[in-house]
Structures are given as C-alpha cells and as structure tokens.
Write an enzyme that holds these catalytic residues in place. Structure first.
Site, short mmCIF file in Angstrom:
data_model
loop_
_atom_site.label_atom_id
_atom_site.label_comp_id
_atom_site.label_asym_id
_atom_site.label_seq_id
_atom_site.Cartn_x
_atom_site.Cartn_y
_atom_site.Cartn_z
N CYS A 115 10.90 -11.86 -47.97
CA CYS A 115 12.17 -12.21 -47.31
C CYS A 115 13.24 -12.67 -48.29
CB CYS A 115 11.94 -13.28 -46.25
SG CYS A 115 10.88 -12.68 -44.93
N HIS A 248 18.87 -16.64 -44.81
CA HIS A 248 17.83 -15.72 -44.32
C HIS A 248 17.55 -16.11 -42.87
CE1 HIS A 248 14.25 -13.57 -43.64
NE2 HIS A 248 13.45 -14.61 -43.75
N ASN A 278 13.66 -11.61 -37.58
CA ASN A 278 13.53 -11.70 -39.04
C ASN A 278 13.35 -10.30 -39.61
OD1 ASN A 278 12.69 -12.03 -41.68
ND2 ASN A 278 11.25 -13.69 -41.22
N1 COA Z 1 4.28 -17.95 -27.40
C1 COA Z 1 3.72 -19.03 -26.85
N2 COA Z 1 3.03 -19.92 -27.57
C2 COA Z 1 2.91 -19.70 -28.90
C3 COA Z 1 3.47 -18.57 -29.53
C4 COA Z 1 4.17 -17.68 -28.72
N3 COA Z 1 4.75 -16.57 -29.21
N4 COA Z 1 3.19 -18.64 -30.83
C5 COA Z 1 2.47 -19.73 -31.03
N5 COA Z 1 2.31 -20.37 -29.86
C6 COA Z 1 1.56 -21.60 -29.58
C7 COA Z 1 0.53 -21.94 -30.62
O1 COA Z 1 -0.66 -21.20 -30.40
C8 COA Z 1 0.35 -23.41 -30.38
O2 COA Z 1 -0.51 -23.58 -29.29
P1 COA Z 1 -1.59 -24.77 -29.29
O3 COA Z 1 -0.78 -26.03 -29.37
O4 COA Z 1 -2.29 -24.56 -28.00
O5 COA Z 1 -2.44 -24.55 -30.50
C9 COA Z 1 1.73 -23.88 -29.97
O6 COA Z 1 2.45 -22.70 -29.59
C10 COA Z 1 2.50 -24.56 -31.06
O7 COA Z 1 2.33 -23.81 -32.24
P2 COA Z 1 3.10 -24.15 -33.54
O8 COA Z 1 2.65 -23.25 -34.63
O9 COA Z 1 3.04 -25.64 -33.76
O10 COA Z 1 4.57 -23.78 -33.08
P3 COA Z 1 5.88 -23.97 -33.86
O11 COA Z 1 6.78 -24.80 -33.10
O12 COA Z 1 5.60 -24.34 -35.31
O13 COA Z 1 6.48 -22.50 -33.86
C11 COA Z 1 6.69 -20.64 -35.36
C12 COA Z 1 5.76 -21.43 -34.45
C13 COA Z 1 5.90 -19.50 -35.96
C14 COA Z 1 7.83 -20.10 -34.52
C15 COA Z 1 7.25 -21.58 -36.45
O14 COA Z 1 6.19 -22.28 -37.05
C16 COA Z 1 8.00 -20.86 -37.51
O15 COA Z 1 9.01 -20.24 -37.26
N6 COA Z 1 7.54 -20.99 -38.76
C17 COA Z 1 8.21 -20.37 -39.87
C18 COA Z 1 8.00 -18.90 -39.78
C19 COA Z 1 8.81 -18.16 -40.77
O16 COA Z 1 9.90 -18.52 -41.04
N7 COA Z 1 8.22 -17.08 -41.29
C20 COA Z 1 8.84 -16.20 -42.13
C21 COA Z 1 9.33 -16.87 -43.35
S1 COA Z 1 10.24 -15.76 -44.27
#
Ligand code: COA
Length: 320
Positions: A115, A248, A278
């Site tokens: 990215c 980004h 993304n």
């Molecule tokens: N729909 C519903 N629930 C979801 C889900 C979805 N699409 N994806 C994950 N969950 C769930 C998880 O399983 C977790 O459930 P649990 O509590 O029963 O285990 C819960 O939501 C919380 O998960 P968590 O990982 O804490 O959520 P979050 O608030 O951190 O959001 C992301 C997840 C991936 C959106 C976030 O962590 C993120 O954006 N991270 C950075 C990603 C990124 O930028 N990547 C590319 C970098 S270049």
C-alpha cells in the site's frame, strides 16, 4: 540543493466498471453494511473481472496522466509501476505498460511496497530526475488486489478494491516534490502478508491476504503520523500550513485518527475510501486525481501511506 527538481505535472486514473457494495458481502458472510461502514468507512468498491489484466487498467490511467501533463507518450523516459499484483511474475508490468503505450527504450521497472508502493515509486522517479537520468517519468500505482483476497474471510475481503492511477513527474527549475521520507520494519512482516510463492511450476502456500487488523491499525497510524511530521520538519512547515492531505485509503478511522493527531481540519483531508475501499498502490494517486479540479497552483499537498512490510512514507508536493 540546486535543480533539476521533480514536479507532478499531470494525474490520471482508471477504475474497473463493476461496483460491489457492502450488501453483497452480507448475502453470504456474517457481516452487514452497517458494520463495514462504521468500522471502515467503506460503502462500495470497484472490482475487476476475474480475467482482467492490470496493464489494461494501468494503460488508460497512464494515458490520462500523460494528456493532463501536456506531454506525449514518446516524451516519457522512465516508467515505474508500483504494484503487488503484477500480471506476470516477470517481466515487470512496467515493461508491459511501456509496450502498451507505444514507448520504446526507456527504463521500465516495478516497485513492490504494497500500500506504500506509490510513494516508493515516486521517490525513485524523483531521484532519477534529480540525478538527471530522467526528465519525464511516468509513475503508476496499480493493483487488482482482489486477486489476493480470501472471499470467505470477512475481516479482510470487505476492505479491498481495484484500480490504477498515474502521475507524470517532470523536471522543473523549482522544487515540486519538496520533501520525502520512506521507512520499513521487516520484523512486522507477519501482521499483513500474502504468503505463497511459485516453485517448480507449482504455487506453494496460499497466496491470500492474512492480517492482524488491530496491530496493523496501531502501527500504520503511528507510522503515518511520524512520517508526516518528519516531512513537515524537513520542509520547515507546520501541518496546518498544508492545503491538502492525501492519505492512503485503508480505513476512515485511521484517516481521522492521523488527521486529528496532525491537528488538521476535515475539509483538508481527501477521503475516497467510501467509494474505492483500499486500492493498495493506486490509493493515493486515485485520491489525488479526485481533487484535480479543486487543486490550485502553489497548493501544498501532503501524501502519506503505510502498508505491508510494514512499509511507510510521506511526500510533500508543491503544485506547479
Ligand atoms: N463484519 C462483522 N464483524 C467483523 C468483520 C466484518 N466484516 N470483520 C471482523 N469482524 C469481527 C471480528 O471477528 C471481531 O469479532 P469478535 O469480537 O467476536 O472476535 C469483531 O468484529 C471485532 O474485530 P476487530 O478486529 O477488533 O475489529 P476492528 O474494529 O479492529 O476492525 C478492521 C477490523 C480490519 C476493520 C480494522 O482492524 C482495520 O481496519 N485494521 C487496519 C487494516 C488495514 O488498514 N489494512 C491495510 C493496511 S494497508
């Protein structure tokens, strides 16, 4: 330091025609439009067809950037493509693009920093211009990231989209890319990775994206803040003296957290995440292209990214 300097002379972009909204995922996964919007800011994304070629997305983006820069393809003397999803293992997509554009002879190579790839490619192009090895470089960020997505992993498949965008960097008498900083932390490779590699005609391991979302969230946010501040420091300006922040587009919450820490108003932050998701290396130039009409000569534009690697970077551009 004296010139020549590198200046962004034109921007262009291309998105696949097919748009997929969040409701699509709710049909077969335990997720919802509401969750995706609230936790990521994404509403829909463009996805390329299964047989689409990255070069076919990159070519029109490049042609639009070339036209916007007021040059012709035969004036391009370097082609750098940032991508993690090349059409072939080799040759580089930049070589395929060179042929598709009808350009001959100039250096053409790919850069892979996921990215953050566009900023790495921009840095290479800028350095070539500063060293007088190029005077008109085509810098492309292009990814069909949907190729690397596990469509049954709800924590990653909802995040990504496909697209391509390009800038033409021209040699100029006055500074255009005013400051730039890049970094990487290979010890964090495993928090965001697509494993797998070809061996003896077979693919070993699963070539799909695996991510520890919370670790990426924390480290990427911190890296983008530090990188942005480092670039402001290099240029001896304060963040609030910048006109446009082009981050980004990974997660609206990351975009907002970085903006808040830099003390900048929402009106200066370019956000295309709702429409694009993304798009990896295409994300920054796509966002840059989205403000094409509003941007004025003399505006200061700060671009920043973080991605798999972990890689990060920031660049401050002055609009000619
Ligand atoms: N729909 C519903 N629930 C979801 C889900 C979805 N699409 N994806 C994950 N969950 C769930 C998880 O399983 C977790 O459930 P649990 O509590 O029963 O285990 C819960 O939501 C919380 O998960 P968590 O990982 O804490 O959520 P979050 O608030 O951190 O959001 C992301 C997840 C991936 C959106 C976030 O962590 C993120 O954006 N991270 C950075 C990603 C990124 O930028 N990547 C590319 C970098 S270049």
């Amino acid at each position: 330091m004296n010139g020549p300097y590198a200046s962004i002379a034109g921007v262009g972009s291309e998105l696949p025609a097919r748009q997929v909204d969040n409701h699509h995922f709710a049909k077969y996964l335990d997720t919802s439009d509401e969750w995706i919007r609230k936790r990521t800011g994404i509403v829909r994304r463009h996805l390329a067809d299964k047989d689409a070629k990255l070069c076919d997305l990159a070519r029109p983006a490049a042609q639009k950037a070339i036209a916007a820069a007021g040059v012709t393809a035969d004036q391009i003397d370097a082609i750098i493509v940032a991508t993690t999803t090349p059409d072939r293992i080799f040759p580089a997509t930049a070589c395929l693009l060179q042929d598709a554009l009808g350009v001959q002879g100039c250096p053409a190579f790919d850069v892979q920093a996921v990215c953050c790839g566009f900023l790495y490619a921009l840095s290479c192009g800028e350095a070539m211009i500063r060293a007088e090895r190029s005077s008109c470089a085509l810098i492309v960020g292009a990814d069909i990231f949907s190729r690397l997505v596990d469509w049954n992993d709800r924590s990653t498949c909802i995040l990504f989209g496909d697209g391509a965008a390009a800038v033409v960097l021209k040699a100029a008498a006055n500074p255009g890319i005013v400051a730039l900083q890049l970094g990487a932390q290979g010890s964090s490779a495993d928090i965001l990775t697509a494993e797998g590699h070809p061996q003896r005609g077979e693919f070993c391991g699963k070539p799909v994206t695996r991510m520890d979302g919370q670790s990426v969230f924390t480290l990427a946010t911190r890296a983008m803040i530090e990188s942005s501040l480092a670039v402001c420091d290099q240029a001896a300006i304060k963040p609030d003296e910048i006109d446009w922040f082009v981050p980004h587009q990974a997660n609206q919450r990351i975009i907002s957290a970085v903006a808040q820490r830099l003390g900048i108003g929402k009106e200066k932050v370019v956000a295309t995440i709702a429409e694009h998701g993304n798009t990896s290396a295409a994300s920054i130039p796509l966002a840059l292209d989205s403000i094409g009409e509003q941007i004025k000569s003399g505006d200061r534009v700060l671009m920043y990214a973080a991605g798999g690697g972990l890689t990060w970077g920031a660049a401050l551009a002055l609009v000619p």
